[in-house]
Design a protein around this motif. Structure first.
Motif, PDB file in Angstrom:
ATOM      1  N   ARG A   1       6.291  22.475  15.695  1.00 44.95           N
ATOM      2  CA  ARG A   1       5.258  23.550  15.686  1.00 44.95           C
ATOM      3  C   ARG A   1       5.799  24.763  15.293  1.00 44.95           C
ATOM      4  NH1 ARG A   1       3.048  26.726  19.907  1.00 44.95           N
ATOM      5  NH2 ARG A   1       4.211  25.797  21.424  1.00 44.95           N
ATOM      6  N   ARG A   2       7.199  25.181  15.771  1.00 49.97           N
ATOM      7  CA  ARG A   2       7.709  26.518  15.408  1.00 49.97           C
ATOM      8  C   ARG A   2       9.117  26.225  14.817  1.00 49.97           C
ATOM      9  NH1 ARG A   2       5.969  29.126  20.773  1.00 49.97           N
ATOM     10  NH2 ARG A   2       7.562  27.654  21.660  1.00 49.97           N
ATOM     11  N   VAL A   3       9.405  26.846  13.516  1.00 51.15           N
ATOM     12  CA  VAL A   3      10.739  26.690  13.086  1.00 51.15           C
ATOM     13  C   VAL A   3      11.474  27.980  12.758  1.00 51.15           C
ATOM     14  CG1 VAL A   3      11.502  26.046  10.862  1.00 51.15           C
ATOM     15  CG2 VAL A   3       9.664  24.751  11.560  1.00 51.15           C
ATOM     16  N   PHE A   4      12.672  28.000  12.998  1.00 47.11           N
ATOM     17  CA  PHE A   4      13.632  29.257  12.938  1.00 47.11           C
ATOM     18  C   PHE A   4      14.614  28.437  12.030  1.00 47.11           C
ATOM     19  CE2 PHE A   4      11.500  29.627  16.987  1.00 47.11           C
ATOM     20  CZ  PHE A   4      11.563  31.095  16.930  1.00 47.11           C
ATOM     21  N   VAL A   5      14.846  29.297  10.768  1.00 46.10           N
ATOM     22  CA  VAL A   5      15.681  28.658   9.788  1.00 46.10           C
ATOM     23  C   VAL A   5      16.771  29.860   9.526  1.00 46.10           C
ATOM     24  CG1 VAL A   5      15.949  28.235   7.315  1.00 46.10           C
ATOM     25  CG2 VAL A   5      13.967  27.377   8.724  1.00 46.10           C
TER      26      VAL A   5
ATOM     27  N   THR B   1      -1.185  26.646   5.979  1.00 45.86           N
ATOM     28  CA  THR B   1      -0.494  27.696   5.673  1.00 45.86           C
ATOM     29  C   THR B   1       0.359  28.162   7.261  1.00 45.86           C
ATOM     30  OG1 THR B   1      -1.444  28.007   3.706  1.00 45.86           O
ATOM     31  CG2 THR B   1      -0.010  29.756   4.539  1.00 45.86           C
ATOM     32  N   PRO B   2       1.507  27.920   7.066  1.00 41.41           N
ATOM     33  CA  PRO B   2       1.856  28.637   8.309  1.00 41.41           C
ATOM     34  C   PRO B   2       2.120  30.021   8.312  1.00 41.41           C
ATOM     35  CG  PRO B   2       3.934  28.059   7.011  1.00 41.41           C
ATOM     36  CD  PRO B   2       2.531  27.553   6.422  1.00 41.41           C
ATOM     37  N   THR B   3       2.168  30.814   9.641  1.00 42.95           N
ATOM     38  CA  THR B   3       2.557  32.253   9.850  1.00 42.95           C
ATOM     39  C   THR B   3       4.039  32.375   9.506  1.00 42.95           C
ATOM     40  OG1 THR B   3       0.813  32.367  10.970  1.00 42.95           O
ATOM     41  CG2 THR B   3       2.221  34.264  11.099  1.00 42.95           C
ATOM     42  N   THR B   4       4.451  33.042   8.168  1.00 46.20           N
ATOM     43  CA  THR B   4       5.727  32.998   8.167  1.00 46.20           C
ATOM     44  C   THR B   4       6.153  34.407   8.481  1.00 46.20           C
ATOM     45  OG1 THR B   4       5.551  31.251   6.560  1.00 46.20           O
ATOM     46  CG2 THR B   4       7.680  32.217   6.490  1.00 46.20           C
ATOM     47  N   PHE B   5       7.346  34.722   8.927  1.00 50.69           N
ATOM     48  CA  PHE B   5       8.137  36.066   9.288  1.00 50.69           C
ATOM     49  C   PHE B   5       9.643  35.861   8.540  1.00 50.69           C
ATOM     50  CE2 PHE B   5       5.325  35.016  12.704  1.00 50.69           C
ATOM     51  CZ  PHE B   5       4.342  36.197  12.473  1.00 50.69           C
ATOM     52  N   PHE B   6       9.869  37.109   8.058  1.00 49.64           N
ATOM     53  CA  PHE B   6      11.266  37.058   7.332  1.00 49.64           C
ATOM     54  C   PHE B   6      12.018  38.367   7.962  1.00 49.64           C
ATOM     55  CE2 PHE B   6       8.152  35.528   4.309  1.00 49.64           C
ATOM     56  CZ  PHE B   6       8.648  34.390   3.672  1.00 49.64           C
TER      57      PHE B   6
ATOM     58  N   ALA C   1       0.845  -1.190  -0.065  1.00 51.26           N
ATOM     59  CA  ALA C   1       0.017  -0.056  -0.004  1.00 51.26           C
ATOM     60  C   ALA C   1       0.933   1.223   0.278  1.00 51.26           C
ATOM     61  CB  ALA C   1      -1.084  -0.144   1.256  1.00 51.26           C
ATOM     62  N   SER C   2       0.492   2.345  -0.832  1.00 49.65           N
ATOM     63  CA  SER C   2       1.329   3.452  -0.707  1.00 49.65           C
ATOM     64  C   SER C   2       0.349   4.746  -0.570  1.00 49.65           C
ATOM     65  CB  SER C   2       2.045   3.579  -1.926  1.00 49.65           C
ATOM     66  OG  SER C   2       2.677   4.680  -2.272  1.00 49.65           O
ATOM     67  N   PHE C   3       0.779   5.592   0.017  1.00 49.91           N
ATOM     68  CA  PHE C   3      -0.258   6.781   0.356  1.00 49.91           C
ATOM     69  C   PHE C   3       0.702   8.059   0.511  1.00 49.91           C
ATOM     70  CE2 PHE C   3      -1.702   3.024   2.764  1.00 49.91           C
ATOM     71  CZ  PHE C   3      -2.981   3.216   2.424  1.00 49.91           C
ATOM     72  N   LEU C   4       0.042   9.009  -0.253  1.00 47.54           N
ATOM     73  CA  LEU C   4       0.591  10.491  -0.122  1.00 47.54           C
ATOM     74  C   LEU C   4      -0.229  11.341   0.657  1.00 47.54           C
ATOM     75  CD1 LEU C   4       2.558  12.468  -1.292  1.00 47.54           C
ATOM     76  CD2 LEU C   4       1.150  12.618  -3.282  1.00 47.54           C
ATOM     77  N   PHE C   5       0.551  11.805   1.821  1.00 50.48           N
ATOM     78  CA  PHE C   5      -0.456  12.856   2.929  1.00 50.48           C
ATOM     79  C   PHE C   5       0.166  14.173   2.586  1.00 50.48           C
ATOM     80  CE2 PHE C   5      -0.202   8.540   4.640  1.00 50.48           C
ATOM     81  CZ  PHE C   5      -1.334   8.506   5.380  1.00 50.48           C
ATOM     82  N   PRO C   6      -0.671  15.097   2.936  1.00 51.30           N
ATOM     83  CA  PRO C   6      -0.458  16.637   2.838  1.00 51.30           C
ATOM     84  C   PRO C   6       0.844  16.930   3.799  1.00 51.30           C
ATOM     85  CG  PRO C   6      -2.645  16.249   3.264  1.00 51.30           C
ATOM     86  CD  PRO C   6      -2.184  14.977   3.352  1.00 51.30           C
ATOM     87  N   ALA C   7       1.633  18.023   3.453  1.00 50.17           N
ATOM     88  CA  ALA C   7       2.802  18.184   4.010  1.00 50.17           C
ATOM     89  C   ALA C   7       2.464  18.709   5.557  1.00 50.17           C
ATOM     90  CB  ALA C   7       3.552  19.374   3.552  1.00 50.17           C
ATOM     91  N   SER C   8       1.212  19.147   5.763  1.00 50.33           N
ATOM     92  CA  SER C   8       0.884  19.364   7.193  1.00 50.33           C
ATOM     93  C   SER C   8       0.265  18.222   8.148  1.00 50.33           C
ATOM     94  CB  SER C   8      -0.500  20.428   7.125  1.00 50.33           C
ATOM     95  OG  SER C   8      -1.422  19.985   6.377  1.00 50.33           O
TER      96      SER C   8
ATOM     97  N   LEU D   1       8.325  23.887   6.447  1.00 53.41           N
ATOM     98  CA  LEU D   1       7.590  25.027   6.557  1.00 53.41           C
ATOM     99  C   LEU D   1       5.869  24.521   6.548  1.00 53.41           C
ATOM    100  CD1 LEU D   1       9.175  27.833   4.601  1.00 53.41           C
ATOM    101  CD2 LEU D   1       9.739  26.841   7.036  1.00 53.41           C
ATOM    102  N   LYS D   2       5.437  23.623   5.761  1.00 56.33           N
ATOM    103  CA  LYS D   2       3.942  23.432   5.835  1.00 56.33           C
ATOM    104  C   LYS D   2       3.907  22.458   6.893  1.00 56.33           C
ATOM    105  CE  LYS D   2       3.261  23.847   0.699  1.00 56.33           C
ATOM    106  NZ  LYS D   2       3.003  23.358  -0.625  1.00 56.33           N
ATOM    107  N   GLY D   3       4.408  21.968   7.527  1.00 58.52           N
ATOM    108  CA  GLY D   3       4.329  21.239   8.713  1.00 58.52           C
ATOM    109  C   GLY D   3       4.113  22.222   9.866  1.00 58.52           C
ATOM    110  N   ALA D   4       4.655  23.401   9.844  1.00 58.06           N
ATOM    111  CA  ALA D   4       4.780  24.271  11.048  1.00 58.06           C
ATOM    112  C   ALA D   4       3.271  25.196  11.246  1.00 58.06           C
ATOM    113  CB  ALA D   4       6.074  25.191  11.079  1.00 58.06           C
ATOM    114  N   GLU D   5       3.476  25.520  12.191  1.00 67.17           N
ATOM    115  CA  GLU D   5       2.188  26.626  12.592  1.00 67.17           C
ATOM    116  C   GLU D   5       2.855  27.996  12.381  1.00 67.17           C
ATOM    117  OE1 GLU D   5       0.694  26.093  16.275  1.00 67.17           O
ATOM    118  OE2 GLU D   5      -0.151  24.052  16.346  1.00 67.17           O
TER     119      GLU D   5
END
Length: 936
Positions: free
Chosen positions: A527-531, A249-254, A3-10, A578-582
């Motif tokens: 949940r939170r990502v800093f790159v 869609t995460p809240t993204t800051f630059f 079996a093979s499944f494709l899930f959303p990034a979130s 990023l799509k997995g983060a809030e």
């Protein structure tokens, strides 16, 4: 079928894997879970633990690398030895050396020059194996390539892997290919369920293997939606069910910063904001480091300042950037300079000044070793003749450098120095093979660990253990028995080898804030990502410096990896992360050399398109430093009674007056406090060294003819050359170095021209009586004392001439502009007077010889001028008629200057012209005028 499944990034893939596991009571061991890397295993076990809230038998969780190792053992009864990259290089070197046509012709015939090439070549051969490429296919594809010697790769490819098979050895790629071509379902029969989760890119061999797994009913593939996943699944050819779910869609800051430090400071600010808001920074928060350059700035300026926050670091760091490697490299550099029994003094000084050496304990004290080391440094700095030396000479000379004290005797320190030499430098000189050299290196590092304060330094043990492990691997490799002819070759080999080594810091994997390398985030949701460092050539990584032997077109035909494959891999995992983060915070540097990543550009463009705005400025916060750009001006220093008393007894020289004229504070630091810049040994010959040599030569050359009328027959060019040779030997040593030979040639040529084109014509034009050469004079006038060492005084008819040699050719810096000089206006002095040297020399000579000032005619002799003739003689006065008037002006200036220096009511003030005086001043750090360096 699988079996093979494709899930959303979130979608949380760890949660999905955990929900599909089969278990009996608390036993999950019938499950095999395969992730791209090792880190997701910690998160999966934690997830199961939190759900069960009791002990359990975990599933078998492996990375793809570990799975291949496991299947190799299951599928093949005969276990073959896995070779290291060094073993591979040794075998490739043998194959390459035996070829009639070689890479680089005869350039790579020594192992040390071949090593970097061999490591790169081995990597490409492994890629061919992973592409499941046959020898015939490689030969057919590469045969038509005429660029360089690329076509011989096919021959090397076949010879290399054939030899390994004959020797019953395997490489990593061979294991993959053997497992893929010999896979049997029975190898996985012990598991009720096999789950592959989070993969994106596979080689041809891995795709072949997964396609065989897909035929098994108990295998499940779990993929996540992300950039480029459809192309990957099309290559995999496994029917995959797409799970419909709304993407998050995460809240993204630059954040834009002018440099990496600004990124770290901005990241720290946001971490503290999260801490204030949520009162916690746990394992659901990750700081991603695409580049290890930011690791230690982040650690020291951000993580260490977070209150009550635990963190785990798991990121790769080049071992060559560690202090342990810098010590080892200093030792290698020193060994490479050995010539019979001598070493380079400059490399020796660099070695003993390394903190690991100068902090070796002497009776449990490191300060005594530091004192000894700096005494040795001063000894070498005092004479250029020590450019090369023997260790035995230095050891024997040490007691004369250090006086006995109650704490130690000079003989004890001599024994201490000998022991340091024995356990480090001498230890590294007794070897026959590369293995011996590596073993000796381990012994030196163990000595440092046991006898130096190095072990007290943060991260010493992780760094030294990694290097020792790498060196130990070297001692057991096929390359270990190879020999080189020079120490430099061994040093080059060690550097090239250690450049391939990375250290991975490990902490508590699931406790606290996570600091991870970019690829270590695969499959894990935060949940939170800093790159940090979201810059082009870092994210995605640059392909420069990784050029392939095999052209890209040929790589495509052979099924090998492209540069674009690495970029696609980075794009996919960045997208999923990023799509997995809030909440996501992305930091990058923008300046004339760096630009933001294409991934950042894409995210900003999507925001612009969504909001229908032209500019992205509203989305990017610019980081600005809260710095005071006000440049400090040095404060004045009042004269105390003791300073006035010192100045009244002080013997003024021309240099001290020039110094005061330039800057009061400089005079105070140099002459009142007696401060000077510490001498450092430098085997480069500087202009000051050339000046000293020329003065010594001319003094010895002219001195025998004092109180005589100079004649051409007295002044032999051959004698001048002999004196120059002797002076160079005394000053710079007996070493037969090219730079010394060149210096000798240049000085000799210029001094011969000085004789033939200046001195001899002067002797023919008039009688000249030499009165003195390089003589020290001291006189007292009124309440002031004066001293000077005058290069030469001679008498021409009734006129006395003072000659001052200058090895430069620039007369402008010494001139006095009488048209701009006003003795009654002190504000004109600094700009009008280049130097008071000749006026003061004239005054001292007048007092010393009791002759009128108007009979003294001072001149500079500029030996550095391109054209040598009578014009190298530059007088202080343009005409003899000016002498009386000009001397009166200068006499007035000198004594007004002396009155000001000794006046207790006049403070020492900073110079009025900071731009001119401060850039090269030795006392910048005291005055706080380092900022003036930009004006140089």
């Amino acid at each position: 079928m699988s079996a093979s499944f494709l899930f959303p990034a979130s979608h949380n893939l760890i949660e999905e894997v955990a929900s599909r596991l089969m278990f009996t009571k608390a036993d999950y061991s019938s499950n095999l879970v395969v992730f791209p890397g090792k880190r997701p295993a910690f998160f999966l076990r934690k997830n199961i633990s939190e759900k069960r809230k009791q002990s359990f038998i975990p599933p078998r969780i492996v990375s793809i690398e570990e799975l291949i190792e496991d299947l190799t053992k299951r599928l093949f009864a005969e276990q073959q030895q896995t070779i290291s990259s060094l073993d591979a290089v040794a075998l490739l070197f043998e194959i390459h050396s035996a070829l009639h046509i070689r890479f680089g012709g005869d350039h790579f015939l020594s192992l040390d020059t071949f090593l970097p090439l061999g490591i790169k070549l081995f990597g490409e051969l492994e890629e061919l194996q992973l592409a499941n490429c046959s020898y015939e296919q490689a030969r057919a594809t590469l045969a038509g390539i005429t660029y360089g010697n690329v076509h011989i790769i096919a021959d090397v490819y076949e010879k290399f892997y054939t030899a390994l098979e004959q020797q019953h050895r395997v490489t990593r790629a061979m294991k993959y290919r053997r497992v893929a071509n010999n896979f049997s379902p029975s190898a996985l029969s012990e598991f009720q369920q096999v789950v592959f989760a989070g993969f994106f890119s596979f080689t041809q061999t891995e795709i072949h293997l997964l396609q065989q797994f897909s035929k098994l009913h108990h295998v499940t593939f779990l993929f996540q939606q992300g950039s480029g996943i459809q192309r990957f699944l099309a290559r995999l050819e496994i029917p995959t069910e797409k799970i419909a779910e709304e993407e998050r869609t995460p809240t993204t800051f630059f954040y834009r910063s002018p440099d990496s430090h600004g990124q770290v400071f901005a990241c720290n600010e946001q971490l503290n904001e999260c801490l204030r808001r949520d009162n916690n920074l746990d394992e659901e928060t990750v700081i991603v480091l695409p580049s290890s350059d930011s690791l230690f700035p982040l650690l020291h300026h951000s993580l260490s300042s977070l209150p009550n926050v635990e963190y785990n670091i798991s990121a790769g760091y080049a071992i060559t950037r560690s202090p342990v490697f810098s010590f080892y490299n200093a030792l290698l550099e020193l060994l490479a300079t050995k010539n019979e029994h001598t070493f380079s003094a400059s490399q020796y000084i660099a070695f003993i000044l390394h903190p690991y050496i100068k902090n070796i304990l002497f009776h449990q004290r490191a300060d005594i070793t530091r004192m000894m080391v700096h005494s040795i440094e001063k000894y070498f700095a005092a004479s250029k003749a020590n450019a090369v030396f023997s260790l035995e000479e230095l050891e024997n000379h040490l007691p004369s450098l250090i006086a006995d004290t109650e704490e130690y005797s000079s003989n004890e320190l001599q024994s201490h120095l000998r022991e340091i030499h024995r356990r480090t430098i001498h230890q590294m000189q007794s070897y026959e093979t590369i293995g011996d050299f590596a073993n000796n290196s381990i012994s030196v590092l163990q000595y440092i660990e046991e006898n130096s304060t190095a072990k007290r330094h943060l991260y010493f043990y992780p760094f030294v253990e990694k290097i020792v492990d790498a060196l130990d691997t070297l001692t057991h490799s096929l390359i270990a028995k190879q020999k080189f002819s020079t120490a430099r070759s061994y040093a080059q080999l060690m550097r090239a080898y250690l450049q391939t080594i990375e250290i991975h810091f490990s902490g508590t994997p699931l406790k606290g804030l996570q600091v991870l390398g970019f690829l270590e985030t695969r499959t894990i949701q935060f949940r939170r990502v800093f790159v940090l460092d979201a810059n082009e050539y870092i994210l995605p990584p640059s392909s420069s410096g990784t050029e392939s032997f095999i052209p890209q077109q040929a790589r495509e035909k052979l099924g090998m990896e492209f540069h674009s494959d690495k970029e696609n891999l980075a794009a996919y995992y960045f997208d999923v992360l990023l799509k997995g983060a809030e909440e996501a915070h992305i930091f990058f540097t923008e300046n004339e050399k760096q630009e933001r990543s294409r991934f950042v550009e894409k995210l900003l463009w999507e925001k612009q398109r969504r909001d229908k705005v032209y500019s992205d400025e509203q989305y990017v916060k610019t980081i600005s430093y809260q710095l005071s750009l006000k440049n400090s001006t040095p404060e004045t220093i009042p004269k105390t009674a003791s300073i006035i008393d010192f100045l009244k007894k002080f013997s003024f020289s021309a240099t001290s007056l020039d110094t005061y004229l330039e800057c009061d504070l400089k005079f105070y630091y140099r002459y009142v406090l007696g401060l000077s810049e510490g001498e450092q040994f430098n085997d480069d010959i500087e202009m000051s060294d050339v000046g000293n040599i020329v003065h010594k030569v001319l003094d010895e050359f002219f001195n025998p003819w004092t109180e005589q009328t100079l004649q051409e027959k007295h002044l032999s060019p051959e004698t001048l050359s002999e004196i120059l040779s002797k002076t160079l030997r005394t000053t710079l040593g007996d070493g037969n170095f090219i730079h010394i030979a060149l210096l000798r040639s240049q000085i000799e040529k210029q001094l011969h021209r000085f004789l033939e084109q200046y001195q001899f014509p002067m002797l023919r034009s008039q009688p000249i009586v030499l009165k003195q050469s390089e003589q020290q004079h001291s006189v007292q006038y009124q309440q002031y004392r004066f001293s000077a060492r005058i290069d030469r005084i001679e008498q021409r008819d009734e006129q006395w001439y003072i000659l001052d040699y200058k090895t430069s050719g620039d007369e402008t810096r010494y001139r006095i502009r009488f048209d701009k000089l006003k003795p009654d206006d002190a504000t004109t002095w600094r700009n009008a007077i280049g130097s008071l040297q000749l006026p003061l020399y004239a005054f001292i000579t007048s007092r010393a010889y009791n002759i009128p000032l108007e009979k003294i005619f001072p001149v500079y002799i500029f030996l550095g001028m391109k054209n040598i003739d009578e014009r190298i003689e530059v007088p202080l006065f343009d005409t003899a008629e000016q002498i009386t008037e000009k001397y009166a002006m200068l006499h007035q200036v000198i004594f007004k200057l002396l009155n000001e220096i000794t006046d207790g009511k006049t403070d020492f003030k900073p110079t009025e012209d900071l731009e001119k005086s401060c850039p090269r001043c030795s006392f910048q750090t005291i005055c706080g005028t380092q900022w003036m360096k930009r004006w140089e």
